[in-house]
Structure formats: C-alpha cells, structure tokens
Design an enzyme around this catalytic site. Sequence first.
Site, PDB file in Angstrom:
ATOM      1  N   VAL A   1      17.687  14.162  21.680  1.00 13.39           N
ATOM      2  CA  VAL A   1      18.362  12.888  21.983  1.00 13.39           C
ATOM      3  C   VAL A   1      18.457  12.055  20.707  1.00 13.39           C
ATOM      4  O   VAL A   1      17.484  11.444  20.286  1.00 13.39           O
ATOM      5  CB  VAL A   1      17.619  12.109  23.100  1.00 13.39           C
ATOM      6  CG1 VAL A   1      18.301  10.785  23.382  1.00 13.39           C
ATOM      7  CG2 VAL A   1      17.541  12.944  24.372  1.00 13.39           C
TER       8      VAL A   1
ATOM      9  N   HIS B   1      13.193  17.245  24.294  1.00 17.18           N
ATOM     10  CA  HIS B   1      13.633  15.969  24.869  1.00 17.18           C
ATOM     11  C   HIS B   1      13.593  14.817  23.866  1.00 17.18           C
ATOM     12  O   HIS B   1      14.307  13.837  24.033  1.00 17.18           O
ATOM     13  CB  HIS B   1      12.808  15.636  26.111  1.00 17.18           C
ATOM     14  CG  HIS B   1      13.262  16.399  27.323  1.00 17.18           C
ATOM     15  ND1 HIS B   1      13.865  15.799  28.407  1.00 17.18           N
ATOM     16  CD2 HIS B   1      13.235  17.727  27.602  1.00 17.18           C
ATOM     17  CE1 HIS B   1      14.171  16.724  29.311  1.00 17.18           C
ATOM     18  NE2 HIS B   1      13.801  17.901  28.849  1.00 17.18           N
TER      19      HIS B   1
ATOM     20  N   HIS C   1      11.888  28.572  28.869  1.00 19.56           N
ATOM     21  CA  HIS C   1      11.722  28.629  30.324  1.00 19.56           C
ATOM     22  C   HIS C   1      10.981  29.899  30.755  1.00 19.56           C
ATOM     23  O   HIS C   1      11.043  30.290  31.903  1.00 19.56           O
ATOM     24  CB  HIS C   1      13.081  28.497  31.017  1.00 19.56           C
ATOM     25  CG  HIS C   1      13.670  27.132  30.855  1.00 19.56           C
ATOM     26  ND1 HIS C   1      14.945  26.805  31.212  1.00 19.56           N
ATOM     27  CD2 HIS C   1      13.120  25.981  30.369  1.00 19.56           C
ATOM     28  CE1 HIS C   1      15.168  25.529  30.946  1.00 19.56           C
ATOM     29  NE2 HIS C   1      14.084  25.010  30.428  1.00 19.56           N
TER      30      HIS C   1
END
Length: 339
Positions: free
Chosen positions: A76, A72, A198
Amino acid sequence: MDAKALFFYALLSFSAVSLRPALANNGEDPGLVMNFYKESCPQAEDIIKEQVKLLYKRHKNTAFSWLRNLFHDCGVQRCDASLLLDSTRRTLSEKETDRSFGLRNFRYIETIKEALERECPGVVSCADVVVLSGRDAIVSLGGPYIPLKTGRRDGRRSRADVVEQYLPDHNESISIVLERFGAIGIDTPGVVALLGSHSVGRTHCVKLVHRLYPEVDPVLNPDHVPHMLKKCPDSIPDPKAVQYVRNDRGTPMILDNNYYRNILDNKGLLIVDHQLANDKRTKPYVKKMAKSQDYFFKEFSRAITILSENNPLTGTKGEIRKQCNVANKRHGHEEEEEP
Ligand code: HEM
Ligand SMILES: *[C@@H]1O[C@H](CO)[C@@H](O)[C@H](O)[C@H]1NC(C)=O
C-alpha cells in the site's frame, strides 16, 4: 545544573535522538542500504531475529502475521509501517478495512519494537521492523533466508480509504492482480511466487462461503468440499465463532511449494488462488513451482526483495516512531502533509 536546565537538557537530547535524520557522513541520503544500523544500532537485526524466534515459540501464528504484514504494508503505497498505525479521531487507519480482515498479532510487533527501544531508543524504524520480522518469519516457516536492505523511515499517516486501490480482493481477476503487482515492479513469476505465501495460515469462512453457498463452486475439487463445509457449516458465518479453513491442509505450518500442487488440484481456497492455476499467463509458473521448490524460493526471494523496497521514506523524510501503533507527537507543524 539546576532542575530547569536539566529539564531542557533532557528535552534537547531526547528530541536529538528521535529527530536524528538518517544521513550519511557527507550529509546525503544513502537510501536503503545493507546493514543500515551497523553504526547506530549494530545489534538491531539480531534483536529482531531473536524476538521473532521467541514469539514463534510461544505463538506459531505470529510468523504468518509478519509475512502477511510485509504485503499489506509495502503493498500500500510504500513500506512505511502505516499498516501498524491505529485510527485517530479524524482518520480510520489501514487496519480497519475489509482487505485487512484477519490481520492479527499487532501487539507482538510492539514486543519486538520494545526490545529495540531498550537497546537503541529512537533509532530503528517500525517500517524496518515490518520488513525484517517478515524476513525472519519466512525462515521460521522453513522458507529461504533473504538478505534485505534497511533504512526505511516511518510514515505519519494511515488511511483506510486508499487500501482498495492497492491490495487486490480475494476474488480479483488475474489481470488486475498482475497489474497491481506490475505497478511496483513485480513480474508474473514474482506474483506467482508471492501467492505461495498462502501455503501457510488460514482463511476465515466469510471469505469462502460464497464458494460454498447457495451452491458449491463447481470448479472446487469435490474431495476438498466436505472438509470446507465441515469447517464453514453456515452460509452466514457466526461472527462470534472464529471459523476458518487452513490454507494448506497438508503442511499448514510450512512455507513450501505444496500450495502449487494444491491449486493445480483445484484445492485453492480463494478465487485468486484458483485462477492463478488456471490462467494461461500464470499457469506455466505454477507448474514449474509445483515441481521445483528451489525455483519457487528463488522467485519468492526476488519478489520479496522488490516488495520490501517499494517506494520507501529515507533520509530526513518521515520519522522513527517510538511505538509502532502511534505516530510521534509533533510540535508546531501539525498540519504538515506527507508527500
Ligand atoms: C492477490 C493477492 C492476495 C490476496 C487477494 C490475498 C488475500 C488473502 C486473504 C483473503 C487471506 C485470508 C485472511 C483471513 O481470512 O484471515 C489471506 C491470508 C494470508 N495471506 Fe494473502 N492475499 C494476497 C497476497 C498475499 C501475499 C503477497 C502475501 C505475502 C507476501 C500474503 C500472505 C498471506 C498470509 C501469510 C496469510 C495467512 C494469514 C494468517 O493466517 O494469519 N498474501 N490472504
Ligand atoms: C468479490 O467479493 C465481494 C465480497 O467479498 C463482493 O462484494 C464483490 O462483488 C466480489 N467481486 C467480484 C468481481 O466477484
């Protein structure tokens, strides 16, 4: 020295530390390098490793956070710890977006930073803390040790409104996912490997109920559905009850290739997870990673390295934050913009 002189002396040496640009002896910006802090704070990487271990002992889920933060923050625009900044009076920060939903443990990043500040004040960037804590979390979770470069500096701004241009949504098409990661140099096997993250952690019911209500998504493995329905019993999850499903029921705390077996078995929680195992561009790699943990780790290490080197601020750009949730106070040039 009188009191006034002492005050100015203190002020001067204080700003000398926090403004010290990251330049080599010849005055050039070395960019990212291995062991960037070897002279300025030789114990930096060990301090981070130690803190990550201590925190993991107390709160296992901190490791999930450090791994997710790496994506994250670095995903970005650049790795600049903009993810860690709080909103200001004028601007909503990255943390506050829907894409950031579920991010947690931010206060423990400050624990790591405080340990560094005690030993080497004003030297180690929060951007490097994000990357190295992510690297060490991967080891806590049973994943590979990945040597990574350092020397990133911290950005001064964080804007919620750019996040959606960079981070794919939970139901994004594989084409968009490949395109977004491709833009920072991560190829198809790299993307497949990164999604292997995940294999740990959780997904809140708000991100899953559209696959359960009003009808159960017919592609979901019927053996997995009762568990999901039990964990997410309401079509509109109670915002006060923290309802979630573990990403990998088999080995929820271990970063392993069980994720790939799950998604091939139609037990992927997110639509992107499901599609990864069903798109003809990604499926061959999913199968290969399901068979070989070594291959998964090799591609994962390569992709994490590329992600961690995405477009950093180095040299005299940016700053070294004292606290990871706020940019340093600036004197004079408040209006200056980051490039
Ligand atoms: C297409 C790309 C991706 C999408 C759409 C996506 C989306 C999500 C969503 C919706 C969650 C659940 C959050 C919650 O409900 O609390 C999640 C969890 C998580 N994601 Fe991703 N993700 C992506 C890629 C990645 C990558 C590249 C990494 C790491 C390198 C990562 C690491 C994690 C981790 C560790 C969790 C569990 C967090 C926790 O339990 O606190 N994800 N992701
Ligand atoms: C993805 O889910 C969001 C809700 O989280 C919804 O607003 C959006 O329309 C969905 N997009 C697609 C492509 O289905």
